[in-house]
Design a protein around this motif. Structure first.
Motif, short mmCIF file in Angstrom:
data_model
loop_
_atom_site.label_atom_id
_atom_site.label_comp_id
_atom_site.label_asym_id
_atom_site.label_seq_id
_atom_site.Cartn_x
_atom_site.Cartn_y
_atom_site.Cartn_z
N TYR A 138 95.17 -144.52 -35.61
CA TYR A 138 95.63 -145.43 -36.66
C TYR A 138 94.86 -146.73 -36.58
N THR A 139 93.72 -146.80 -37.28
CA THR A 139 92.86 -147.98 -37.22
C THR A 139 93.12 -148.97 -38.34
N ASP A 140 93.98 -148.62 -39.30
CA ASP A 140 94.21 -149.51 -40.44
C ASP A 140 94.77 -150.86 -40.03
N GLY A 141 95.52 -150.88 -38.97
CA GLY A 141 96.17 -152.12 -38.56
C GLY A 141 95.31 -153.01 -37.67
N LEU A 142 94.09 -152.61 -37.40
CA LEU A 142 93.23 -153.38 -36.51
C LEU A 142 92.43 -154.40 -37.30
N ASP A 143 92.56 -155.66 -36.97
CA ASP A 143 91.84 -156.71 -37.67
C ASP A 143 90.79 -157.40 -36.82
N CYS A 144 90.76 -157.08 -35.55
CA CYS A 144 89.78 -157.68 -34.65
C CYS A 144 89.49 -156.72 -33.52
N MET A 145 88.22 -156.61 -33.19
CA MET A 145 87.81 -155.84 -32.02
C MET A 145 86.89 -156.71 -31.18
#
Length: 123
Positions: free
Chosen positions: A27-34
């Motif tokens: 579930y990568t949709d909720g990632l805003d920063c890496m």
């Protein structure tokens, strides 16, 4: 659930280069920063470079001008190009991700972590 998988670590001589990759699965949709953090034995985990979905980048002073973070949003992958490596760059490098778009510098604010990839720079 998000899984982060790093690759690209290794051993190089001082002045050399390495490129790290981190692919995000799940579930990568909720990632805003890496970002990339590193930890050497006896040291705290240190934020090296971070990038948000808008492309804003942040670097620790010790790597500015030498490291470049970039991302391929379509592949959910973040890269860390490391040039002019120094022995003090030697550490385990971890990929991390968070839903916080301001890309916190504190490791505790990231709830998704990879297993790490070792970078060793010899003098």
């Amino acid at each position: 659930q998000v899984q982060l998988v790093e690759s690209g670590g290794g051993s190089v001589q001082a002045g050399g280069s390495l490129r790290l990759s981190c692919a995000a699965f799940g579930y990568t949709d909720g990632l805003d920063c890496m970002g990339w953090f590193r930890q050497a034995p006896g040291n705290e985990r240190e934020g090296v470079a971070r990038i948000n979905n808008g492309g804003s980048t942040y670097y620790v002073d010790s790597v500015k001008g030498r490291f470049t973070i970039s991302q391929d949003n379509a592949k959910h992958t973040v890269y860390l190009e490391m040039n002019s490596l120094k022995p003090e760059d030697s550490a385990m490098y971890y990929c991390a991700a968070t839903s916080r778009p301001w890309c916190p510098v504190v490791a505790a604010e990231y709830n998704n972590w990879g297993r790490g990839t070792q970078v060793t720079v010899s003098s």
